[in-house]
Enzyme design. Structure first.
Site, PDB file in Angstrom:
ATOM      1  N   TYR A  41       0.843  -1.193   0.000  1.00 12.67           N
ATOM      2  CA  TYR A  41       0.000   0.000   0.000  1.00 12.67           C
ATOM      3  C   TYR A  41       0.884   1.250   0.000  1.00 12.67           C
ATOM      4  O   TYR A  41       0.681   2.179  -0.779  1.00 12.67           O
ATOM      5  CB  TYR A  41      -0.906  -0.038   1.229  1.00 12.67           C
ATOM      6  CG  TYR A  41      -1.660   1.234   1.537  1.00 12.67           C
ATOM      7  CD1 TYR A  41      -2.706   1.655   0.720  1.00 12.67           C
ATOM      8  CD2 TYR A  41      -1.348   2.009   2.660  1.00 12.67           C
ATOM      9  CE1 TYR A  41      -3.421   2.814   1.018  1.00 12.67           C
ATOM     10  CE2 TYR A  41      -2.057   3.154   2.966  1.00 12.67           C
ATOM     11  CZ  TYR A  41      -3.081   3.560   2.143  1.00 12.67           C
ATOM     12  OH  TYR A  41      -3.788   4.698   2.434  1.00 12.67           O
TER      13      TYR A  41
HETATM   14  P1  NDP Z   1     -13.031   3.732   3.372  1.00 13.05           P
HETATM   15  O1  NDP Z   1     -12.727   2.267   3.398  1.00 13.05           O
HETATM   16  O2  NDP Z   1     -13.983   4.281   4.337  1.00 13.05           O
HETATM   17  O3  NDP Z   1     -13.488   4.142   1.898  1.00 13.05           O
HETATM   18  C1  NDP Z   1     -12.817   3.654   0.775  1.00 13.05           C
HETATM   19  C2  NDP Z   1     -13.666   3.891  -0.451  1.00 13.05           C
HETATM   20  O4  NDP Z   1     -12.962   3.367  -1.600  1.00 13.05           O
HETATM   21  C3  NDP Z   1     -15.005   3.180  -0.374  1.00 13.05           C
HETATM   22  O5  NDP Z   1     -16.012   3.998  -0.912  1.00 13.05           O
HETATM   23  C4  NDP Z   1     -14.790   1.947  -1.245  1.00 13.05           C
HETATM   24  O6  NDP Z   1     -16.005   1.546  -1.841  1.00 13.05           O
HETATM   25  C5  NDP Z   1     -13.841   2.513  -2.307  1.00 13.05           C
HETATM   26  N1  NDP Z   1     -13.136   1.447  -3.024  1.00 13.05           N
HETATM   27  C6  NDP Z   1     -12.206   0.588  -2.541  1.00 13.05           C
HETATM   28  N2  NDP Z   1     -11.828  -0.276  -3.506  1.00 13.05           N
HETATM   29  C7  NDP Z   1     -12.535   0.053  -4.618  1.00 13.05           C
HETATM   30  C8  NDP Z   1     -12.599  -0.455  -5.933  1.00 13.05           C
HETATM   31  N3  NDP Z   1     -11.839  -1.486  -6.340  1.00 13.05           N
HETATM   32  N4  NDP Z   1     -13.450   0.117  -6.823  1.00 13.05           N
HETATM   33  C9  NDP Z   1     -14.237   1.159  -6.436  1.00 13.05           C
HETATM   34  N5  NDP Z   1     -14.212   1.694  -5.203  1.00 13.05           N
HETATM   35  C10 NDP Z   1     -13.373   1.140  -4.313  1.00 13.05           C
HETATM   36  O7  NDP Z   1     -11.597   4.437   3.515  1.00 13.05           O
HETATM   37  P2  NDP Z   1     -11.155   5.984   3.479  1.00 13.05           P
HETATM   38  O8  NDP Z   1     -12.301   6.863   3.289  1.00 13.05           O
HETATM   39  O9  NDP Z   1     -10.291   6.204   4.648  1.00 13.05           O
HETATM   40  O10 NDP Z   1     -10.227   5.977   2.183  1.00 13.05           O
HETATM   41  C11 NDP Z   1     -10.242   7.022   1.225  1.00 13.05           C
HETATM   42  C12 NDP Z   1      -8.829   7.333   0.798  1.00 13.05           C
HETATM   43  O11 NDP Z   1      -8.115   7.895   1.905  1.00 13.05           O
HETATM   44  C13 NDP Z   1      -8.022   6.128   0.319  1.00 13.05           C
HETATM   45  O12 NDP Z   1      -7.316   6.464  -0.837  1.00 13.05           O
HETATM   46  C14 NDP Z   1      -7.063   5.879   1.469  1.00 13.05           C
HETATM   47  O13 NDP Z   1      -5.875   5.282   1.030  1.00 13.05           O
HETATM   48  C15 NDP Z   1      -6.831   7.298   1.961  1.00 13.05           C
HETATM   49  N6  NDP Z   1      -6.310   7.406   3.336  1.00 13.05           N
HETATM   50  C16 NDP Z   1      -7.092   7.075   4.418  1.00 13.05           C
HETATM   51  C17 NDP Z   1      -6.564   7.179   5.709  1.00 13.05           C
HETATM   52  C18 NDP Z   1      -7.359   6.855   6.924  1.00 13.05           C
HETATM   53  O14 NDP Z   1      -6.789   6.851   8.034  1.00 13.05           O
HETATM   54  N7  NDP Z   1      -8.645   6.615   6.829  1.00 13.05           N
HETATM   55  C19 NDP Z   1      -5.174   7.633   5.939  1.00 13.05           C
HETATM   56  C20 NDP Z   1      -4.472   7.979   4.740  1.00 13.05           C
HETATM   57  C21 NDP Z   1      -5.018   7.855   3.493  1.00 13.05           C
HETATM   58  P3  NDP Z   1     -16.547   0.049  -2.011  1.00 13.05           P
HETATM   59  O15 NDP Z   1     -16.060  -0.757  -0.860  1.00 13.05           O
HETATM   60  O16 NDP Z   1     -18.032   0.266  -2.064  1.00 13.05           O
HETATM   61  O17 NDP Z   1     -16.003  -0.392  -3.335  1.00 13.05           O
END
Ligand code: NDP
Length: 275
Positions: free
Chosen positions: A162
């Site tokens: 990641y």
């Molecule tokens: P969540 O797991 O709450 O949300 C992630 C989102 O990404 C969901 O809507 C999920 O939707 C979507 N997703 C994941 N895989 C796919 C896929 N293959 N196709 C389409 N949609 C996808 O996590 P966050 O809100 O925290 O994550 C958002 C961003 O923030 C990410 O890029 C993460 O790396 C980044 N981030 C988050 C941190 C944290 O502490 N929360 C820290 C640093 C960065 P679904 O499952 O419906 O497909």
């Protein structure tokens, strides 16, 4: 007039977490928004939250799909153009640390896990950028990528694939920004620290362990000096700022860190060593 009135925004990964919050913020600020994710129920919850906030359905496009597939990407772009006629802003937010929580750690993690992390956190952003480029050239639009403080310079052996995907994403943000600014397209990024979302659940921790994880982190000032885990809004405010050319036009290819101070203390603890 709301500041994004007349603008069309695609937010990947908006069925949950930061993306959901950002979709709501853009919609409340006047934008037409395309929301998307793979989980139908959670995507429907995002849609309902936006409608409940008073936004009309004519400003909303909801697309169930996988952003790592060509079909999923094309559907996002096609339905957005069909409904709103243009694209002004792309938020490449979908991301996850894909792990086999009971499997091998560090460099022994499988190549399958490696490929899945690269595909979601890096390749899908590259592909979406390539596909949206002609439309953003027409509108002189903006791209905001979502990275992480885990991208470096500190080592992350537990989140190895990641972290390297996001480190590559940071270089992609810088390099694509310089390439695309000649066409009037601005690219920037945000690097969150710990934010309470479904992220750690998606990595394999069940609810109670995830709650304890956030609690433990926030209770230690050597991990989060602000002693509070971030909220999706903390990141959403930065994304809207970077997408708003009136406010941030001179920022090109940068990543803004929002982490409660974590990156400033992720090193040797001299104070603790002296005690
Ligand atoms: P969540 O797991 O709450 O949300 C992630 C989102 O990404 C969901 O809507 C999920 O939707 C979507 N997703 C994941 N895989 C796919 C896929 N293959 N196709 C389409 N949609 C996808 O996590 P966050 O809100 O925290 O994550 C958002 C961003 O923030 C990410 O890029 C993460 O790396 C980044 N981030 C988050 C941190 C944290 O502490 N929360 C820290 C640093 C960065 P679904 O499952 O419906 O497909």
């Amino acid at each position: 007039m709301p500041r994004f009135s007349g603008k069309t925004v695609i937010i990947t990964g908006s069925s949950h977490g930061i993306g959901r919050c950002v979709a709501l913020m853009f919609a409340q600020d006047g934008a037409n928004v395309t929301i998307t994710g793979r989980n139908a129920q959670r995507l429907q919850e995002t849609k309902q939250q936006i409608l409940n906030s008073g936004v009309s359905e004519c400003h909303l496009n909801s697309v169930l799909g996988d952003v790592t597939t060509s079909e999923g990407q094309d559907e996002l772009i096609k339905t957005t153009l069909d409904k709103f006629g243009k694209i002004d802003i792309l938020v490449n937010n979908a991301g996850a640390s894909i792990m086999d929580i009971s499997g091998p750690t560090g460099v022994d993690q499988s190549m399958d896990i490696y490929h899945k992390n690269m595909q979601l956190n890096l390749q899908s952003v590259i592909e979406m950028t390539r596909k949206v480029k002609p439309h953003l050239m027409e509108t002189k639009g903006e791209i905001v990528n979502v990275s992480t403080i885990g991208a470096g310079p500190h080592a992350q052996p537990d989140f190895l694939y990641y972290s390297i995907a996001k480190a590559a994403l940071d270089q992609y943000t810088r390099s694509s920004a310089i390439d695309l600014i000649q066409h009037g397209i601005r690219v920037n990024s945000v690097s969150p620290g710990i934010v309470v979302t479904g992220f750690i659940g998606a990595a394999g921790l069940e609810n109670e362990s995830a709650r304890k994880f956030y609690e433990k982190l926030a209770s230690n000032k050597q991990w989060i000096p602000a002693m509070v885990a971030g909220k999706p809004e903390d990141i959403g405010n930065i994304i809207l700022f970077l997408a708003d050319r009136k406010l941030s036009s001179y920022i090109i290819g940068q990543s803004i860190v929002a982490d409660g101070g974590s990156t400033l203390v992720m090193g040797v603890d001299f104070g603790a060593a002296m005690q």
